[in-house]
Design a protein around this motif. Structure first.
Motif, PDB file in Angstrom:
ATOM      1  N   ALA A   9     -29.353 -65.139 -13.641  1.00  0.00           N
ATOM      2  CA  ALA A   9     -30.640 -64.766 -13.050  1.00  0.00           C
ATOM      3  C   ALA A   9     -31.536 -65.989 -12.862  1.00  0.00           C
ATOM      4  O   ALA A   9     -32.302 -66.046 -11.902  1.00  0.00           O
ATOM      5  N   HIS A  10     -31.413 -66.967 -13.721  1.00  0.00           N
ATOM      6  CA  HIS A  10     -32.257 -68.160 -13.610  1.00  0.00           C
ATOM      7  C   HIS A  10     -31.944 -68.978 -12.354  1.00  0.00           C
ATOM      8  O   HIS A  10     -32.749 -69.801 -11.925  1.00  0.00           O
ATOM      9  N   GLN A  11     -30.791 -68.747 -11.724  1.00  0.00           N
ATOM     10  CA  GLN A  11     -30.408 -69.484 -10.532  1.00  0.00           C
ATOM     11  C   GLN A  11     -31.065 -68.938  -9.262  1.00  0.00           C
ATOM     12  O   GLN A  11     -31.136 -69.636  -8.252  1.00  0.00           O
ATOM     13  N   VAL A  12     -31.560 -67.711  -9.315  1.00  0.00           N
ATOM     14  CA  VAL A  12     -32.093 -67.057  -8.123  1.00  0.00           C
ATOM     15  C   VAL A  12     -33.276 -67.818  -7.515  1.00  0.00           C
ATOM     16  O   VAL A  12     -33.283 -68.066  -6.302  1.00  0.00           O
ATOM     17  N   PRO A  13     -34.304 -68.211  -8.284  1.00  0.00           N
ATOM     18  CA  PRO A  13     -35.427 -68.935  -7.666  1.00  0.00           C
ATOM     19  C   PRO A  13     -35.010 -70.245  -7.001  1.00  0.00           C
ATOM     20  O   PRO A  13     -35.502 -70.577  -5.914  1.00  0.00           O
ATOM     21  N   ASN A  14     -34.103 -70.970  -7.610  1.00  0.00           N
ATOM     22  CA  ASN A  14     -33.641 -72.233  -7.016  1.00  0.00           C
ATOM     23  C   ASN A  14     -32.870 -71.975  -5.729  1.00  0.00           C
ATOM     24  O   ASN A  14     -33.016 -72.713  -4.752  1.00  0.00           O
ATOM     25  N   THR A  15     -32.035 -70.950  -5.724  1.00  0.00           N
ATOM     26  CA  THR A  15     -31.292 -70.582  -4.525  1.00  0.00           C
ATOM     27  C   THR A  15     -32.250 -70.158  -3.422  1.00  0.00           C
ATOM     28  O   THR A  15     -32.084 -70.532  -2.256  1.00  0.00           O
ATOM     29  N   ALA A  16     -33.270 -69.384  -3.778  1.00  0.00           N
ATOM     30  CA  ALA A  16     -34.268 -68.946  -2.799  1.00  0.00           C
ATOM     31  C   ALA A  16     -35.000 -70.145  -2.201  1.00  0.00           C
ATOM     32  O   ALA A  16     -35.222 -70.199  -0.986  1.00  0.00           O
ATOM     33  N   ASP A  17     -35.380 -71.102  -3.041  1.00  0.00           N
ATOM     34  CA  ASP A  17     -36.048 -72.308  -2.533  1.00  0.00           C
ATOM     35  C   ASP A  17     -35.128 -73.121  -1.626  1.00  0.00           C
ATOM     36  O   ASP A  17     -35.566 -73.693  -0.627  1.00  0.00           O
ATOM     37  N   LEU A  18     -33.865 -73.154  -1.952  1.00  0.00           N
ATOM     38  CA  LEU A  18     -32.897 -73.946  -1.185  1.00  0.00           C
ATOM     39  C   LEU A  18     -32.621 -73.335   0.190  1.00  0.00           C
ATOM     40  O   LEU A  18     -32.578 -74.045   1.198  1.00  0.00           O
ATOM     41  N   PHE A  19     -32.479 -72.008   0.263  1.00  0.00           N
ATOM     42  CA  PHE A  19     -32.049 -71.372   1.506  1.00  0.00           C
ATOM     43  C   PHE A  19     -33.133 -70.574   2.236  1.00  0.00           C
ATOM     44  O   PHE A  19     -32.969 -70.246   3.406  1.00  0.00           O
ATOM     45  N   PHE A  20     -34.228 -70.219   1.544  1.00  0.00           N
ATOM     46  CA  PHE A  20     -35.243 -69.350   2.151  1.00  0.00           C
ATOM     47  C   PHE A  20     -36.659 -69.904   2.019  1.00  0.00           C
ATOM     48  O   PHE A  20     -37.632 -69.157   1.973  1.00  0.00           O
ATOM     49  N   SER A  21     -36.797 -71.210   2.000  1.00  0.00           N
ATOM     50  CA  SER A  21     -38.107 -71.832   1.793  1.00  0.00           C
ATOM     51  C   SER A  21     -39.074 -71.602   2.955  1.00  0.00           C
ATOM     52  O   SER A  21     -40.283 -71.719   2.779  1.00  0.00           O
ATOM     53  N   SER A  22     -38.568 -71.244   4.120  1.00  0.00           N
ATOM     54  CA  SER A  22     -39.460 -71.014   5.263  1.00  0.00           C
ATOM     55  C   SER A  22     -39.886 -69.546   5.384  1.00  0.00           C
ATOM     56  O   SER A  22     -40.646 -69.198   6.282  1.00  0.00           O
ATOM     57  N   HIS A  23     -39.425 -68.709   4.479  1.00  0.00           N
ATOM     58  CA  HIS A  23     -39.747 -67.280   4.534  1.00  0.00           C
ATOM     59  C   HIS A  23     -40.840 -66.925   3.534  1.00  0.00           C
ATOM     60  O   HIS A  23     -40.903 -67.471   2.439  1.00  0.00           O
ATOM     61  N   ALA A  24     -41.691 -65.983   3.909  1.00  0.00           N
ATOM     62  CA  ALA A  24     -42.785 -65.553   3.040  1.00  0.00           C
ATOM     63  C   ALA A  24     -42.424 -64.309   2.236  1.00  0.00           C
ATOM     64  O   ALA A  24     -43.008 -64.056   1.183  1.00  0.00           O
TER      65      ALA A  24
END
Length: 83
Positions: A9-24
């Motif tokens: 679960a701790h990997q989710v925020p990093n993955t989100a920042d890596l692949f979805f940083s342009s999404h709100a």
């Protein structure tokens, strides 16, 4: 199996920042990994699901919203849903 889920679960925020940083807005779907023993392929410590799965396999869904200037990691830190 709860331990394995909490471990990743701790990997989710990093993955989100890596692949979805342009999404709100970001919708996350939580699956119980024990239901996917065969179609899971572990790549770089991340589970990748293969095969047919659908609504019946969903444990829960959560929407996260990111305001301007924040990272997904900042938005998701402390989320009890990610445990």
């Amino acid at each position: 199996m709860k331990t394995r889920k909490a471990t990743h679960a701790h990997q989710v925020p990093n993955t989100a920042d890596l692949f979805f940083s342009s999404h709100a807005d970001l919708w996350l779907i939580k699956f119980e990994l024990t239901k996917f023993v065969d179609p899971i392929k572990w790549e770089d410590s991340f589970p990748h699901l293969y095969g047919n799965f659908g609504k019946k396999d969903v444990e829960s869904v959560q929407k996260f919203e990111r305001s301007e200037g924040k990272t997904w990691k900042q938005v998701m830190e402390g989320s009890s849903w990610l445990v």
